[in-house]
Structures are given as C-alpha cells and as structure tokens.
Design an enzyme around this catalytic site. Structure first.
Site, PDB file in Angstrom:
ATOM      1  N   TYR A 132      44.603  41.720  40.314  1.00 12.48           N
ATOM      2  CA  TYR A 132      43.201  41.644  40.719  1.00 12.48           C
ATOM      3  C   TYR A 132      43.139  41.306  42.202  1.00 12.48           C
ATOM      4  O   TYR A 132      43.818  40.378  42.667  1.00 12.48           O
ATOM      5  CB  TYR A 132      42.477  40.557  39.914  1.00 12.48           C
ATOM      6  CG  TYR A 132      41.010  40.447  40.256  1.00 12.48           C
ATOM      7  CD1 TYR A 132      40.126  41.471  39.931  1.00 12.48           C
ATOM      8  CD2 TYR A 132      40.503  39.320  40.909  1.00 12.48           C
ATOM      9  CE1 TYR A 132      38.774  41.367  40.243  1.00 12.48           C
ATOM     10  CE2 TYR A 132      39.158  39.214  41.215  1.00 12.48           C
ATOM     11  CZ  TYR A 132      38.302  40.244  40.881  1.00 12.48           C
ATOM     12  OH  TYR A 132      36.958  40.153  41.193  1.00 12.48           O
ATOM     13  N   ASP A 185      48.781  39.952  48.811  1.00 10.64           N
ATOM     14  CA  ASP A 185      47.548  39.239  48.495  1.00 10.64           C
ATOM     15  C   ASP A 185      47.890  37.812  48.052  1.00 10.64           C
ATOM     16  O   ASP A 185      48.394  37.585  46.956  1.00 10.64           O
ATOM     17  CB  ASP A 185      46.793  39.996  47.397  1.00 10.64           C
ATOM     18  CG  ASP A 185      45.427  39.378  47.102  1.00 10.64           C
ATOM     19  OD1 ASP A 185      45.136  38.285  47.640  1.00 10.64           O
ATOM     20  OD2 ASP A 185      44.649  39.990  46.338  1.00 10.64           O
ATOM     21  N   LYS A 237      40.464  31.012  48.526  1.00 13.10           N
ATOM     22  CA  LYS A 237      40.527  29.817  47.680  1.00 13.10           C
ATOM     23  C   LYS A 237      40.908  28.557  48.451  1.00 13.10           C
ATOM     24  O   LYS A 237      40.071  27.989  49.116  1.00 13.10           O
ATOM     25  CB  LYS A 237      41.432  30.083  46.477  1.00 13.10           C
ATOM     26  CG  LYS A 237      40.886  31.251  45.608  1.00 13.10           C
ATOM     27  CD  LYS A 237      41.649  31.454  44.346  1.00 13.10           C
ATOM     28  CE  LYS A 237      41.252  32.710  43.605  1.00 13.10           C
ATOM     29  NZ  LYS A 237      40.213  32.547  42.615  1.00 13.10           N
TER      30      LYS A 237
END
Ligand code: PLP
Length: 441
Positions: free
Chosen positions: A148, A243, A276
């Site tokens: 994702y 990522d 995050k």
C-alpha cells in the site's frame, strides 16, 4: 446495550460515508461499533464512553514516543501561538530537512541529500512517482501485490491496507489507461521482477516498494531482495522508490533502509518517502533523494509539485520535536517491547492450539493465522483470517485496542511500560482461546 460510541456511529453514518473518514476505521472486517476516541495519553486511548484501552494502533504508526508526549505537545502549542500557517518558507522546515538528511545516513552511504515536505504519505508517493517519470522520461511503474502506498490513482491496483481488508481488486474510478501504467508483481519474487523487466525494461520508470511490507500484515523482504530491486532497476535505467512512510524513523533511527544498511545489506534507493513518525502525529510527510533527482522538482526543474499547507509550521514543530526525542534508547525500548509481545503472542496461540505465525520486520510485528509467515500477498490472503475478529474483540473487551484488521501491523510506542505490556500479555490468553473457537464462515 448501546453506548456513546453507538450513538456517535449512527450520527456519523448520517453525515459521513460509512461513518468514517478512512475505511479501516469502520471495523468492517471485525464487525461491531468503532470506538470514537476522545483522548490519548502515553500507551492508552480513551473512547467517547469513557473506556480506556492499551493502544496497539498508535495512530497507525506516528505515535512512536507515545500519545501526546508533553514535549511534542508543547512544541506544537508554542508554534501555534506564532501562527497556524504562512504559505512561506520557515526556519523550522530547514531544520527538519537537515535532520532527515543527517539521520538517513549509514557510514559513507547517504541516499537523501534533498528533502521536499508534503502533508500526507499519499502525496509523498504520488510526487515520487511523478519525479521518477520526469527523471527517466518513461511511464510504467512496477508495484508489488499487497503493498500500500496511499490512495493515488495508479497505486490502488492489488493494494494492501484498507483495499486488502475490504478484499477489493483495486478501486472504481481509476481510468483504465492509468491503471495500465502500473505493473503488479508478487512480492519477494525475483523471477517475476526479471520477467517484467525483460518484457518492458525500457519503458519502466521505477519500482516502488514498501521498505518492509506492513499493509498485508507484516511481510519482511527476503535478505538481499531490496538490493536486488535497486540493482535490477538501475541496470535498466529505472529508479527505485523506497516507501518508508510506515517504517521510516519507526524501526531504526535511519528507517528500514538504515536497519538493513547497518546489518551490511547496503543498497541505494533513488527516492525515499517518509510519513507518520516524521510528522509526530501531525499531517506531514516527505520525499528525499539525491540532489540530481530531487532538483528536478519545481521551482528548479520541470516536475511540478506544490501545497498550500506543505511544511505547515505546527506539523514541522511536531516532527522536529519527535525526531529529536527519538533517540537510540527509544528504539531499543520499542524493540525490546516488540520482542517481548511477539513472544507472548506466539506462546498464547501455541497454548491455545491455534495455527499461527508471528511475522516480524524490525519492531513491527503482527499475527497470521497460517502455518508460516507469508512471503507474498497470495500467502497472506490464504490464512484463516476469520480467527481475527473474535481475537480482536476479546482483546478489546479486556481493554486492549488492536488494529481492526488482520492485514495491519501492531504498533508499539516507547510509552508501553511493564504495566501496559503485562496487561496485554494477560489478555492474549483469553483472546487466543477465542481465536481457537472461531468458526469458519
Ligand atoms: N505508504 C505506506 C507504506 C503506508 O503505510 C501509507 C499509509 O498507511 C501510505 C503510503 C499513505 O500515507 P497517508 O495515509 O499518510 O496518505
């Protein structure tokens, strides 16, 4: 019996699709009413009915230091008194970019020379892909099934996280010509990568990969796999986008790349995305890479990217405070807590006779109801996922909040002390028994 959470869920569904602003929050795969959170402190969250839970969601990763760390909150409050948003460069942005550059370095290896701040992980990966296309003059993107990278059009094919939880092949509303630009391959499968490059090598702009997959449950890359991806991409004139939105600054001071590089598994990604933890719980994400690539972004280069709230001063204050407080001791503490809980989870499920594995990637771990930890999405999907709902609800009834999907990692914080860990350990026994009794649907 209904409580304040039920009332709020009813009210929310009347004004918000599905009652939530991000799909997994709706408890679709575990059933029941989502907890509407009112506050969070350290290792706990408190819902609208006044019930407090030991939290293993940590806002889906950002709360590395624990919720509402006093120094982070003070930094944000202080910044707020000076203005909420300027739409102009600030000193804090320079400091945060410098901090990111300095941290993502192992020995002489320093893959990040320039940083661009954005507001969400989705924006970071979207911009990274545009940049890779601009840098190579090519269109195709290789991604892995079950990974994702946010919800931009080209990245929803066979995606993890909510797309996996809802068992969707992708998303409606993505034009076929855009979906066709993404080639999806199985994770940890070198032959599949070789084949896709043999067929399309001169048209591939980049491979995008989660540094360690954690949106189909936790699935670590096999040793040398990320380095193999970098080598293969580079041999064909393509880039590697790593990522680290979820793993970055969570599993190691220099991210999962840093964890691997420190262990001698060194490779050089071309663009790294962060999110995050880097925003400490505020909307902030980033992408970074070598100057020659990053300087292709506007205003220097032809690849356009912008944002009214990019580098927002409150978010930057939270990110700066968080990264400064994220010392090696914090990582050691989170690592130790993760090992302890992963072992307890394993022991409880073994005791209850439940077929399971506890996959790990650094301090990230989760549960899989299958004989062995999966190596790709097909294996992750083949597990006895129906055992998770009763397990989840048993934990919740005992005061522990797990992610409401088996396809998510469990997130620890530095605020999970002995008391918190003991409470979780005790709860695991009954939850494992509930998982054992789960009936196949
Ligand atoms: N990349 C990864 C690896 C993620 O885990 C996520 C979110 O969970 C994203 C990108 C998207 O980030 P955001 O939700 O901030 O848009």
């Amino acid at each position: 019996m209904t409580d304040r959470n039920d009332d709020l869920f009813d009210a929310a569904r009347a004004v918000t699709p599905g009652g939530v602003n991000s799909p997994v929050r709706a408890y679709g795969s575990v059933g029941g009413t989502p907890r509407f959170l009112a506050s969070a402190q350290g290792a706990t969250v408190t819902d609208a009915a006044g019930d407090t839970y030991i939290d293993l969601v940590a806002s889906w990763g950002p709360a590395l230091l624990g919720h509402a760390h006093p120094e982070v909150v003070a930094a944000v409050q202080d910044a707020a008194t000076r203005g909420l948003s300027f739409g102009a460069p600030t000193e804090g942005e320079v400091e945060l970019a410098r901090l990111i550059v300095d941290r993502v370095r192992v020995g002489e290896h320093a893959p990040v020379e320039r940083v661009r701040l954005v507001s969400t992980g989705t924006e970071a990966t979207m911009t990274a892909i545009r940049l890779a296309r601009g840098a190579t003059g090519r269109d195709l993107l290789v991604k892995f099934a079950g990974h994702y990278h946010g919800h931009s059009d080209g990245l929803l094919a066979a995606a993890g996280s909510g797309v996996a939880t809802l068992a969707l092949p992708g998303s409606a509303g993505v034009p076929a010509p855009i979906a066709a630009q993404t080639l999806v391959v199985p994770y940890n499968d070198r032959a599949a990568i070789e084949q896709v490059f043999a067929e399309h090598g001169d048209r591939i702009a980049a491979i995008i990969v989660e540094a360690a997959a954690a949106n189909m449950g936790v699935v670590a890359p096999e040793r040398g796999f990320n380095a193999f991806l970098a080598d293969t991409a580079h041999a064909h004139g393509a880039l590697l986008i790593l990522d680290e939105v979820l793993t970055g600054f969570r599993v190691h001071p220099a991210g999962f790349w840093g964890l691997q590089a420190s262990a001698g598994d060194v490779y050089l990604p071309d663009i790294i995305t962060f999110g995050k933890v880097v925003g400490g719980g505020m909307p902030l994400a980033a992408l970074g890479g070598r100057a020659e690539i990053m300087d292709l972004l506007a205003p220097l280069g032809p690849v356009y990217q912008a944002g009214t709230l990019s580098g927002n001063p409150l978010s930057v204050a939270a990110g700066l405070a968080t990264l400064r407080l994220a010392t090696p001791e914090v990582y050691a503490r989170v690592d130790a807590a993760a090992s302890r809980l992963a072992d307890a989870l394993d022991a409880a499920l073994t005791e209850a006779g439940v077929v399971h594995a506890v996959p790990r990637a650094g301090s990230l771990f989760g549960v899989v109801f299958a004989e062995r930890a999966p190596r790709d999405y097909a294996e992750a999907q083949a597990q006895e996922a129906f055992r998770y709902a009763p397990f989840f609800h048993s934990m919740r009834e005992q005061g522990v909040a797990l992610p409401p999907s088996v396809f998510e990692a469990w997130f620890l914080t530095a605020a999970h002390d002995d008391d918190a860990l003991e409470r979780i350990e005790r709860a695991l026994l009954a939850a494992a028994a509930a998982a054992a009794l789960a009936a196949r649907p």
